[in-house]
Design a protein around this motif. Sequence first.
Motif, PDB file in Angstrom:
ATOM      1  N   CYS A   1       0.843  -1.189   0.000  1.00 26.09           N
ATOM      2  CA  CYS A   1       0.000   0.000   0.000  1.00 26.09           C
ATOM      3  C   CYS A   1       0.882   1.243   0.000  1.00 26.09           C
ATOM      4  CB  CYS A   1      -0.892  -0.006   1.238  1.00 26.09           C
ATOM      5  SG  CYS A   1      -1.921   1.471   1.342  1.00 26.09           S
ATOM      6  N   LEU A   2       0.562   2.182  -0.886  1.00 30.61           N
ATOM      7  CA  LEU A   2       1.258   3.478  -0.904  1.00 30.61           C
ATOM      8  C   LEU A   2       0.287   4.547  -0.449  1.00 30.61           C
ATOM      9  CD1 LEU A   2       3.692   5.325  -1.895  1.00 30.61           C
ATOM     10  CD2 LEU A   2       2.377   5.587  -3.996  1.00 30.61           C
ATOM     11  N   ASP A   3       0.745   5.389   0.481  1.00 28.46           N
ATOM     12  CA  ASP A   3      -0.045   6.529   0.957  1.00 28.46           C
ATOM     13  C   ASP A   3       0.745   7.770   0.571  1.00 28.46           C
ATOM     14  OD1 ASP A   3      -0.928   8.681   2.497  1.00 28.46           O
ATOM     15  OD2 ASP A   3      -0.720   7.652   4.430  1.00 28.46           O
ATOM     16  N   LEU A   4       0.259   8.497  -0.441  1.00 29.86           N
ATOM     17  CA  LEU A   4       0.972   9.680  -0.919  1.00 29.86           C
ATOM     18  C   LEU A   4       0.173  10.935  -0.604  1.00 29.86           C
ATOM     19  CD1 LEU A   4       3.258  10.985  -2.746  1.00 29.86           C
ATOM     20  CD2 LEU A   4       1.531  10.954  -4.554  1.00 29.86           C
ATOM     21  N   CYS A   5       0.818  11.901   0.031  1.00 26.31           N
ATOM     22  CA  CYS A   5       0.182  13.204   0.216  1.00 26.31           C
ATOM     23  C   CYS A   5       1.230  14.283  -0.040  1.00 26.31           C
ATOM     24  CB  CYS A   5      -0.392  13.347   1.624  1.00 26.31           C
ATOM     25  SG  CYS A   5      -1.135  14.981   1.838  1.00 26.31           S
ATOM     26  N   MET A   6       0.917  15.208  -0.954  1.00 29.48           N
ATOM     27  CA  MET A   6       1.889  16.240  -1.337  1.00 29.48           C
ATOM     28  C   MET A   6       1.492  17.620  -0.836  1.00 29.48           C
ATOM     29  SD  MET A   6       3.190  14.832  -5.020  1.00 29.48           S
ATOM     30  CE  MET A   6       4.624  15.883  -4.984  1.00 29.48           C
ATOM     31  N   PHE A   7       0.674  17.637   0.229  1.00 31.43           N
ATOM     32  CA  PHE A   7       0.434  18.906   0.930  1.00 31.43           C
ATOM     33  C   PHE A   7       0.590  18.652   2.426  1.00 31.43           C
ATOM     34  CE2 PHE A   7      -3.432  17.011  -0.819  1.00 31.43           C
ATOM     35  CZ  PHE A   7      -4.182  16.691   0.295  1.00 31.43           C
ATOM     36  N   ALA A   8       1.709  17.989   2.756  1.00 26.67           N
ATOM     37  CA  ALA A   8       1.949  17.566   4.140  1.00 26.67           C
ATOM     38  C   ALA A   8       3.395  17.846   4.524  1.00 26.67           C
ATOM     39  CB  ALA A   8       1.634  16.086   4.284  1.00 26.67           C
ATOM     40  N   GLU A   9       3.878  19.048   4.119  1.00 24.51           N
ATOM     41  CA  GLU A   9       5.299  19.336   4.367  1.00 24.51           C
ATOM     42  C   GLU A   9       5.640  19.448   5.847  1.00 24.51           C
ATOM     43  OE1 GLU A   9       2.968  20.965   2.600  1.00 24.51           O
ATOM     44  OE2 GLU A   9       3.907  22.697   1.675  1.00 24.51           O
ATOM     45  N   GLY A  10       4.629  19.542   6.708  1.00 30.01           N
ATOM     46  CA  GLY A  10       4.903  19.622   8.152  1.00 30.01           C
ATOM     47  C   GLY A  10       5.208  18.270   8.778  1.00 30.01           C
ATOM     48  N   SER A  11       5.178  17.210   8.009  1.00 32.07           N
ATOM     49  CA  SER A  11       5.359  15.868   8.598  1.00 32.07           C
ATOM     50  C   SER A  11       6.750  15.705   9.211  1.00 32.07           C
ATOM     51  CB  SER A  11       5.192  14.788   7.529  1.00 32.07           C
ATOM     52  OG  SER A  11       3.969  14.941   6.891  1.00 32.07           O
TER      53      SER A  11
END
Length: 376
Positions: A263-273
């Motif tokens: 499973c891939l979980d991609l989020c590109m508006f999560a720079e605070g991670s």
Amino acid sequence: MNLLSKRNLFVDLIVQSRFGILGAKKNLSTKFGLIGAGMMGREHIRNLQAIKKAEIVAIADPDDGSLKSAKKLFSEDMPPYYLTDYRQLREFDLDAVIIATPNFTHIEVVKELASTPFHLLVEKPMCTNLRDCKEMIAIDKGRDPMIWIALEYRFMSTTSHFLSKIPEIGDLKMVFIREHRGPFLEKVNNWNRFNKYSGGTLVEKCCHFFDLMTLMVQATPVRVHASGGQNVNHLDEKYDGGVPDILDNAFVIVEFDNGVRGCLDLCMFAEGSRNEQELVATGQLGKIEAFIPEDLVKISFRDGNNSALKIPPNPRIKYMGLHHGASYMELLAFIKAVLNGSDPIVDCIQGLRSVAVGIAAQEAIASGKSTRIPVI
Ligand SMILES: NC(=O)c1ccc[n+]([C@@H]2O[C@H](COP(=O)([O-])OP(=O)(O)OC[C@H]3O[C@@H](n4cnc5c(N)ncnc54)[C@H](O)[C@@H]3O)[C@@H](O)[C@H]2O)c1
């Protein structure tokens, strides 16, 4: 050789004598040409400059801004050739060429250099569609020097430690990769804003992760289920009247032919991670997790036995760069293969497979149906 304008004749002579073209000096380094001096091309320059046995002989890019930025990385007394047409590289005495141009141009450049004796390091993704990938495989089969696809995440110290520990957790059953980061950066002529130039987010960005999943599972990916969208990023941008059409978040489930699920979980508006990447593998005996850039690897067994290890960078890395030293280690391995005449560690079949999963995932999102990955 008369490749340069009169204005550059002086530089021409210096470089010819430096690289032994005039017979003044025999050079024992691996001699590189570079095509594309954008962000990744310059990253390759910095890495090669940190490797003693590598020389950058010539750099080709039609964009004045990129060439100027590349020039700043060299001292004036030891410049490489600067070219605006990469086809001029055919005239040079090189061992290898790095292709760091936009994704949709990789096939055209490889076709043009197919008949040269140069080993080729082609940036990821190999190509933007399966037809071009297959054409590159056919070219690769018909030539002796290697084509190596630059899927370098496996060379990150933490990732490579994680991969080496997978056999300890028994029969592998599930793998998971999370990338939570910021939006795509700006590129020269904004090629990464449109699927037709980049191949789409799940090809352009996530070929790295589908390559890692396949390495973790050691089997063939066969089917994909996916959901994703462009919900936050680039919606207020316009280029020649067109709004970018690239996904900025997705969940992708990949089934492998040995029954393992990924499973891939991609989020590109999560720079605070806290961590940009998390990798998880779960087997019958336990679970192993890696966190990057914290560079932590945790192993927890079902019997309660747990450990966590901070992974130091590989001591051979002389330049960490943008990918935690992975590009440096990749180039060391590439040069070793050039010198030994050995096979590439990341070959065209692995390049194709990583693209094929991304394309299937994008099709699954567009159609709302699960998608079979063509037999590779
Ligand atoms: N391995 C990685 O982790 C990684 C990271 C970033 C980018 N990349 C890949 O590297 C490649 C380049 O990406 P980038 O971020 O440097 O993009 P970029 O837009 O910053 O640079 C691309 C450069 O290629 C040049 N170019 C375009 N057509 C050319 C041609 N025909 N001949 C010579 N130069 C040409 C452009 O003028 C530009 O300077 C892409 O394939 C990208 O996916 C890989």
